[in-house]
Design a protein around this motif. Sequence first.
Motif, PDB file in Angstrom:
ATOM      1  N   MET A   1      32.098 -38.842 -19.616  1.00  0.00           N
ATOM      2  CA  MET A   1      32.017 -39.765 -18.484  1.00  0.00           C
ATOM      3  C   MET A   1      31.460 -38.658 -17.382  1.00  0.00           C
ATOM      4  SD  MET A   1      35.126 -42.001 -18.600  1.00  0.00           S
ATOM      5  CE  MET A   1      35.663 -42.905 -20.142  1.00  0.00           C
ATOM      6  N   THR A   2      30.695 -39.744 -16.430  1.00  0.00           N
ATOM      7  CA  THR A   2      30.173 -38.681 -15.266  1.00  0.00           C
ATOM      8  C   THR A   2      31.374 -38.050 -14.439  1.00  0.00           C
ATOM      9  OG1 THR A   2      28.658 -40.838 -15.171  1.00  0.00           O
ATOM     10  CG2 THR A   2      28.876 -39.176 -13.189  1.00  0.00           C
ATOM     11  N   GLU A   3      31.120 -37.077 -13.761  1.00  0.00           N
ATOM     12  CA  GLU A   3      31.939 -36.356 -13.203  1.00  0.00           C
ATOM     13  C   GLU A   3      32.369 -36.910 -11.598  1.00  0.00           C
ATOM     14  OE1 GLU A   3      32.565 -31.931 -10.997  1.00  0.00           O
ATOM     15  OE2 GLU A   3      30.911 -32.300 -12.282  1.00  0.00           O
ATOM     16  N   ARG A   4      33.586 -36.971 -11.401  1.00  0.00           N
ATOM     17  CA  ARG A   4      33.935 -37.723 -10.202  1.00  0.00           C
ATOM     18  C   ARG A   4      34.192 -36.897  -9.034  1.00  0.00           C
ATOM     19  NH1 ARG A   4      36.235 -42.786  -9.254  1.00  0.00           N
ATOM     20  NH2 ARG A   4      36.023 -43.318 -11.563  1.00  0.00           N
ATOM     21  N   SER A   5      33.847 -37.458  -7.835  1.00  0.00           N
ATOM     22  CA  SER A   5      33.610 -36.214  -6.897  1.00  0.00           C
ATOM     23  C   SER A   5      35.041 -36.743  -5.709  1.00  0.00           C
ATOM     24  CB  SER A   5      32.466 -36.530  -5.923  1.00  0.00           C
ATOM     25  OG  SER A   5      32.490 -35.948  -4.846  1.00  0.00           O
ATOM     26  N   ALA A   6      35.477 -35.799  -5.097  1.00  0.00           N
ATOM     27  CA  ALA A   6      36.403 -35.747  -4.214  1.00  0.00           C
ATOM     28  C   ALA A   6      36.106 -35.851  -3.153  1.00  0.00           C
ATOM     29  CB  ALA A   6      37.354 -34.660  -4.156  1.00  0.00           C
ATOM     30  N   TYR A   7      34.546 -35.728  -2.477  1.00  0.00           N
ATOM     31  CA  TYR A   7      34.155 -35.648  -1.318  1.00  0.00           C
ATOM     32  C   TYR A   7      32.902 -36.693  -1.035  1.00  0.00           C
ATOM     33  CZ  TYR A   7      31.052 -34.245   2.738  1.00  0.00           C
ATOM     34  OH  TYR A   7      30.635 -34.119   3.867  1.00  0.00           O
ATOM     35  N   LEU A 188      40.460 -55.381  -3.902  1.00  0.00           N
ATOM     36  CA  LEU A 188      39.972 -54.973  -5.341  1.00  0.00           C
ATOM     37  C   LEU A 188      38.494 -54.725  -5.427  1.00  0.00           C
ATOM     38  CD1 LEU A 188      42.340 -57.679  -7.181  1.00  0.00           C
ATOM     39  CD2 LEU A 188      42.310 -55.150  -7.256  1.00  0.00           C
ATOM     40  N   ILE A 189      37.687 -55.360  -4.343  1.00  0.00           N
ATOM     41  CA  ILE A 189      36.460 -54.959  -4.287  1.00  0.00           C
ATOM     42  C   ILE A 189      36.367 -53.339  -4.121  1.00  0.00           C
ATOM     43  CG2 ILE A 189      34.256 -55.136  -3.154  1.00  0.00           C
ATOM     44  CD1 ILE A 189      35.159 -58.145  -2.550  1.00  0.00           C
ATOM     45  N   GLY A 190      37.215 -52.643  -3.437  1.00  0.00           N
ATOM     46  CA  GLY A 190      37.024 -51.254  -3.143  1.00  0.00           C
ATOM     47  C   GLY A 190      37.738 -50.528  -4.461  1.00  0.00           C
ATOM     48  N   MET A 191      38.318 -51.172  -5.030  1.00  0.00           N
ATOM     49  CA  MET A 191      38.693 -50.477  -6.243  1.00  0.00           C
ATOM     50  C   MET A 191      37.868 -50.651  -7.273  1.00  0.00           C
ATOM     51  SD  MET A 191      42.951 -51.610  -6.915  1.00  0.00           S
ATOM     52  CE  MET A 191      42.946 -50.579  -8.397  1.00  0.00           C
ATOM     53  N   LEU A 192      36.989 -51.847  -7.473  1.00  0.00           N
ATOM     54  CA  LEU A 192      36.009 -51.927  -8.429  1.00  0.00           C
ATOM     55  C   LEU A 192      35.019 -50.764  -8.066  1.00  0.00           C
ATOM     56  CD1 LEU A 192      34.646 -53.553 -10.722  1.00  0.00           C
ATOM     57  CD2 LEU A 192      33.797 -55.051  -8.863  1.00  0.00           C
ATOM     58  N   CYS A 193      34.530 -50.466  -6.864  1.00  0.00           N
ATOM     59  CA  CYS A 193      33.655 -49.721  -6.537  1.00  0.00           C
ATOM     60  C   CYS A 193      34.141 -48.450  -6.948  1.00  0.00           C
ATOM     61  CB  CYS A 193      33.577 -49.533  -4.948  1.00  0.00           C
ATOM     62  SG  CYS A 193      32.519 -50.948  -4.254  1.00  0.00           S
ATOM     63  N   ALA A 194      35.229 -47.758  -6.703  1.00  0.00           N
ATOM     64  CA  ALA A 194      35.790 -46.681  -7.275  1.00  0.00           C
ATOM     65  C   ALA A 194      35.530 -46.310  -8.740  1.00  0.00           C
ATOM     66  CB  ALA A 194      37.229 -46.472  -6.672  1.00  0.00           C
ATOM     67  N   VAL A 195      35.968 -47.517  -9.485  1.00  0.00           N
ATOM     68  CA  VAL A 195      35.653 -47.552 -10.855  1.00  0.00           C
ATOM     69  C   VAL A 195      34.263 -47.035 -11.140  1.00  0.00           C
ATOM     70  CG1 VAL A 195      35.830 -48.789 -12.958  1.00  0.00           C
ATOM     71  CG2 VAL A 195      37.607 -49.014 -11.451  1.00  0.00           C
ATOM     72  N   ILE A 196      33.193 -47.917 -10.578  1.00  0.00           N
ATOM     73  CA  ILE A 196      31.906 -47.766 -11.069  1.00  0.00           C
ATOM     74  C   ILE A 196      31.101 -46.806 -10.484  1.00  0.00           C
ATOM     75  CG2 ILE A 196      32.018 -50.207 -11.699  1.00  0.00           C
ATOM     76  CD1 ILE A 196      30.286 -50.842  -9.022  1.00  0.00           C
ATOM     77  N   PRO A 198      30.936 -43.378  -9.926  1.00  0.00           N
ATOM     78  CA  PRO A 198      30.383 -42.200 -10.659  1.00  0.00           C
ATOM     79  C   PRO A 198      29.334 -42.370 -11.614  1.00  0.00           C
ATOM     80  CG  PRO A 198      32.803 -42.214 -10.525  1.00  0.00           C
ATOM     81  CD  PRO A 198      32.293 -43.687 -10.098  1.00  0.00           C
ATOM     82  N   SER A 199      29.449 -43.511 -12.155  1.00  0.00           N
ATOM     83  CA  SER A 199      28.167 -44.136 -13.063  1.00  0.00           C
ATOM     84  C   SER A 199      27.008 -44.592 -12.303  1.00  0.00           C
ATOM     85  CB  SER A 199      28.824 -45.251 -13.900  1.00  0.00           C
ATOM     86  OG  SER A 199      30.020 -44.964 -14.688  1.00  0.00           O
ATOM     87  N   ILE A 200      26.931 -44.929 -11.020  1.00  0.00           N
ATOM     88  CA  ILE A 200      25.990 -45.362 -10.484  1.00  0.00           C
ATOM     89  C   ILE A 200      25.442 -44.591  -9.216  1.00  0.00           C
ATOM     90  CG2 ILE A 200      26.441 -47.730 -11.015  1.00  0.00           C
ATOM     91  CD1 ILE A 200      27.309 -48.251  -8.098  1.00  0.00           C
ATOM     92  N   LYS A 201      26.154 -43.500  -8.823  1.00  0.00           N
ATOM     93  CA  LYS A 201      25.674 -42.706  -8.031  1.00  0.00           C
ATOM     94  C   LYS A 201      24.400 -42.090  -7.891  1.00  0.00           C
ATOM     95  CE  LYS A 201      27.208 -38.432  -5.649  1.00  0.00           C
ATOM     96  NZ  LYS A 201      28.123 -37.268  -5.795  1.00  0.00           N
ATOM     97  N   ALA A 202      23.936 -41.720  -8.962  1.00  0.00           N
ATOM     98  CA  ALA A 202      22.641 -40.971  -9.274  1.00  0.00           C
ATOM     99  C   ALA A 202      21.560 -42.016  -8.879  1.00  0.00           C
ATOM    100  CB  ALA A 202      22.079 -40.554 -10.599  1.00  0.00           C
ATOM    101  N   PHE A 254      26.724 -52.122   0.989  1.00  0.00           N
ATOM    102  CA  PHE A 254      26.287 -51.050   2.100  1.00  0.00           C
ATOM    103  C   PHE A 254      27.250 -49.476   1.586  1.00  0.00           C
ATOM    104  CE2 PHE A 254      27.542 -48.855   6.019  1.00  0.00           C
ATOM    105  CZ  PHE A 254      26.423 -49.240   6.854  1.00  0.00           C
ATOM    106  N   MET A 255      28.482 -49.840   1.349  1.00  0.00           N
ATOM    107  CA  MET A 255      29.059 -48.577   1.311  1.00  0.00           C
ATOM    108  C   MET A 255      28.474 -47.956   0.073  1.00  0.00           C
ATOM    109  SD  MET A 255      33.242 -47.910   0.227  1.00  0.00           S
ATOM    110  CE  MET A 255      33.121 -48.825  -1.421  1.00  0.00           C
ATOM    111  N   LEU A 256      28.312 -48.474  -1.103  1.00  0.00           N
ATOM    112  CA  LEU A 256      27.818 -47.809  -2.288  1.00  0.00           C
ATOM    113  C   LEU A 256      26.340 -46.937  -2.010  1.00  0.00           C
ATOM    114  CD1 LEU A 256      28.776 -50.300  -4.963  1.00  0.00           C
ATOM    115  CD2 LEU A 256      29.831 -47.921  -4.437  1.00  0.00           C
TER     116      LEU A 256
END
Length: 346
Positions: A1-7, A188-196, A198-202, A254-256
Amino acid sequence: MTERSAYFRNADGIRGLACLVVLLVHSVNGIFIGARPYLPGTGKVGVWLFFVLSAFLLTNHLFLRGTTMRSLADYVLARCLRIVPLFVIAVVFYFFFGTTTITTWADVTNALTLTKGYAHLWTVPVELKFYVLLFPLAVPTIAIYNRFGPMWSATFVLACGVVSSVLFPFTGTTENSPELRWYIPCFLIGMLCAVIYPSIKARAVRMPSVAISVLVIAAIVAMTDYFRAMYYPDAPHYWLGNKFVPLGALWAVFMLVNLDDTGPMGRLLASRAMTNVGRWSYPIYLFHWYFVTRAAELRPNSLVSVLVAIILAITIGAVAHRYVERPIMSARGMLGRSILRRPAAA
């Protein structure tokens, strides 16, 4: 899985934007009497961004730290020390100096026991109650993510959102309600963003963040009473006040696209001014109401009053952060490290 960032490069700036939205709208709406029919509920737009961002950051933190009893203890300690001391100070402050209808010791008790919302302080009980709910929600979310991947974890969060929306539809929300149940989908929208994320960051960092940000903000502005009356003359008053689900979704977009953006929007959000306002945002939010209300009483309908109220709110926020919030969080850091270093029970 894609690496998750703390920053996240622009998280403080995004928090600063949420704070400025609340501060600016409350100042204009509170001081300019003629603006009030056109901006009801608009200050909450910034609150929904706070909710989405907070849920995103905390869920991401739990993904990184895990959901052990140690991480639970550290999480509880961090949330309590981050929110409770300043909230208690704010409640007592408003009891003695007024402007929030906290006028009796019964009101103080109601505020501190999170049973009643007063003026803008209604958001703190909601946040604290979500912190209680987040950990038990995060446990299955993270377990599903680790076992089956982000798609199934996201599906679980979405299902929780659908269920909570059906049980507690946002259209039935009481104004300034301190009850969490109505606002669960927004978090929960924020939680959903945290889940996805790392996969869409690039892909997210390559998107045209300025254009997307402008479209999101334009869509939100178009939903205010002033502009909505142009294309929907019979729209109900205060329509925007409980639309935290669609607004939360817009803010999530906006956040993503801006969390790690390095373009013009990213540079703005990462600027010293926006970052500082983000770091000072909690005390600014707690105490700005007093300055706005007093400015409206002393000199209403004045741009000078708006500017003075904003400057004083940011100043007191900076002072409270420096002399109250930072020392508390430093103590929390030492206690948290002690908890995490403690050997596990046999």
